[in-house]
Design an enzyme around this catalytic site. Structure first.
Site, mmCIF file in Angstrom:
data_model
loop_
_atom_site.group_PDB
_atom_site.id
_atom_site.type_symbol
_atom_site.label_atom_id
_atom_site.label_comp_id
_atom_site.label_asym_id
_atom_site.label_seq_id
_atom_site.Cartn_x
_atom_site.Cartn_y
_atom_site.Cartn_z
ATOM 1 N N ARG A 49 0.852 -1.199 0.000
ATOM 2 C CA ARG A 49 0.000 0.000 0.000
ATOM 3 C C ARG A 49 0.886 1.247 0.000
ATOM 4 N NH1 ARG A 49 1.068 2.271 4.319
ATOM 5 N NH2 ARG A 49 0.025 4.056 3.395
ATOM 6 N N ALA A 85 2.829 5.556 -3.905
ATOM 7 C CA ALA A 85 4.094 5.370 -4.649
ATOM 8 C C ALA A 85 4.518 3.907 -4.628
ATOM 9 C CB ALA A 85 5.185 6.244 -4.052
ATOM 10 N N ARG A 135 -6.031 -1.274 -7.910
ATOM 11 C CA ARG A 135 -6.619 -0.241 -7.041
ATOM 12 C C ARG A 135 -6.992 0.921 -7.950
ATOM 13 N NH1 ARG A 135 -4.362 1.225 -1.285
ATOM 14 N NH2 ARG A 135 -6.539 1.788 -0.977
ATOM 15 N N CYS A 154 -2.817 9.563 7.774
ATOM 16 C CA CYS A 154 -2.529 8.279 7.138
ATOM 17 C C CYS A 154 -1.029 7.998 7.186
ATOM 18 C CB CYS A 154 -3.073 8.239 5.719
ATOM 19 S SG CYS A 154 -3.168 6.560 5.057
ATOM 20 N N ASP A 211 -2.701 10.637 -3.329
ATOM 21 C CA ASP A 211 -2.908 9.486 -4.225
ATOM 22 C C ASP A 211 -3.048 9.976 -5.653
ATOM 23 O OD1 ASP A 211 -4.010 8.513 -1.420
ATOM 24 O OD2 ASP A 211 -3.432 6.765 -2.599
ATOM 25 N N ASN A 259 -6.911 12.028 -1.613
ATOM 26 C CA ASN A 259 -6.046 11.372 -0.621
ATOM 27 C C ASN A 259 -6.924 10.618 0.382
ATOM 28 O OD1 ASN A 259 -3.323 10.915 0.358
ATOM 29 N ND2 ASN A 259 -3.820 12.235 2.083
HETATM 30 P P1 RI2 Z 1 2.953 7.817 -0.394
HETATM 31 C C1 RI2 Z 1 -1.941 6.138 0.853
HETATM 32 O O1 RI2 Z 1 -3.008 5.348 0.424
HETATM 33 C C2 RI2 Z 1 -2.419 7.352 1.633
HETATM 34 O O2 RI2 Z 1 -3.611 7.907 1.120
HETATM 35 C C3 RI2 Z 1 -1.233 8.260 1.441
HETATM 36 O O3 RI2 Z 1 -1.512 9.608 1.739
HETATM 37 C C4 RI2 Z 1 -0.939 8.038 -0.029
HETATM 38 O O4 RI2 Z 1 -1.157 6.646 -0.229
HETATM 39 C C5 RI2 Z 1 0.414 8.464 -0.501
HETATM 40 O O5 RI2 Z 1 1.431 7.682 0.081
HETATM 41 P P2 RI2 Z 1 -3.238 3.799 0.934
HETATM 42 O O6 RI2 Z 1 -2.479 2.929 -0.041
HETATM 43 O O7 RI2 Z 1 3.013 7.474 -1.855
HETATM 44 O O8 RI2 Z 1 -2.811 3.655 2.355
HETATM 45 O O9 RI2 Z 1 3.386 9.243 -0.136
HETATM 46 O O10 RI2 Z 1 -4.720 3.572 0.758
HETATM 47 O O11 RI2 Z 1 3.695 6.820 0.472
#
Ligand code: RI2
Length: 311
Positions: A16, A19, A59, A125, A194, A204
């Site tokens: 998750r 990125a 996703r 998050c 996101d 996000n």
């Molecule tokens: P980085 C996450 O989504 C959160 O929404 C977070 O803000 C976003 O991805 C960006 O994360 P999830 O996969 O790419 O937890 O900055 O649903 O790490």
């Protein structure tokens, strides 16, 4: 990891973070290229096309995943034989993974300048890009008081607390509903992304827009940390970002509410550009109004044509 393994791990949230899912998709396409045992270019192209669709659908909300897959397949139509295409995919995947990791570091360096010694900062998050800014400021000797929301239902906030603690900070955990209560004491809100839409809106983790609204009301700067591959060429063609809704079992356990109770579990929300003070990217700090420019200049024509081709 194979395409099937990555798709399944992304769906189950074992992989998750916007990125990280994009980098994992690049790893999966590289794995496919390295292990492809067919003999024709057409067969290989077909396997890549199937993998592309499966990965991009794993996703639906984070454009990083779509852009990451596009980056790996970049220029691939020009390959004239199987080995050339194989080399191209492997090189593109390695490039994307390297550049996306570098982007997080640069965002840290650039964004940390927006935080001052003694600042009280809230994050939501678990965003590696947002944490890069906070951790870099801490490394520069700025004494920060950092608050992390729990981020129901997956509670990614606990991971944020672990990441910040491992970096030497002493963060404070709050429940999601405490955001507005805390806001009057804060100096900045720093979150990840996101997807950034062509009008500068941020998609996000669910709850981000409530925090942004409270920050706007209290005049607390709201900073978004986003690599340029989080900007969406698709939104230029009018596509509304699909907000993923996940299973109700993530919210309540069986028996906690009467049978038949409707449960909504949207996992992202949209924050309007008016509530965003700045977006920290690897090419600098930009206003939300620069989103269109970034999509056109940074992501380039191939991404835009591909997004347009869906219509
Ligand atoms: P980085 C996450 O989504 C959160 O929404 C977070 O803000 C976003 O991805 C960006 O994360 P999830 O996969 O790419 O937890 O900055 O649903 O790490």
């Amino acid at each position: 990891m194979s395409v099937e393994e990555v798709v399944s791990a992304i769906k189950r949230m074992e992989i998750r973070g916007a990125a990280e899912i994009a980098r994992s998709a690049a790893v999966a396409l590289k794995d496919l290229a390295e292990n492809f045992r067919g003999h024709s270019l057409e067969e290989f192209r077909h396997s890549l096309a199937v993998a592309k669709d499966e990965l991009q659908a794993s996703r639906p909300t984070a454009i990083s995943l779509w852009n990451g897959v596009q980056a790996v397949l970049k220029d691939s139509t020009s390959a004239t034989d199987l080995e050339e295409l194989r080399r191209m995919i492997i090189r593109n995947a390695d490039d994307f993974i390297k550049r996306s990791k570098e982007a997080v570091n640069i965002i840290g360096q650039v964004g940390s300048r927006r935080l001052r010694d003694g600042d009280k900062v809230l994050t939501h998050c678990n965003s590696k890009a947002a944490l890069s800014v906070i951790i870099q400021a801490h490394k520069e000797g700025k004494r920060l008081e950092v608050y992390a929301t729990e981020s129901r239902p997956w509670r990614q906030g606990l991971q944020t607390i672990k990441d910040l603690t491992a970096a030497g900070l002493k963060p404070t955990l709050i429940v999601d509903s405490a955001g507005r209560w805390l806001m009057k004491d804060l100096d900045a809100v720093v979150v990840g992304a996101d997807t950034i839409c062509s009008n500068g809106a941020l998609i996000n983790k669910i709850g981000t827009s409530q925090i942004a609204l409270a920050a706007h009301e209290a005049r607390v700067p709201f900073l978004v940390c986003a690599e340029t591959f989080k900007f969406s060429p698709k939104t230029m063609y009018g596509e509304l970002v699909e907000i993923e809704e996940r299973d109700s079992s993530e919210v309540v356990k069986v028996g906690e509410v009467p049978p038949g109770t409707k449960i909504l579990n949207p996992v992202f929300d949209a924050t309007p550009p008016e509530y965003i003070d700045a977006i920290v990217t690897e090419i600098g700090v930009v206003p939300p109004s620069a989103a269109y420019e970034i999509i056109v200049r940074q992501l380039g024509q191939e991404f835009i044509f591909e997004a347009a081709a869906k219509w």
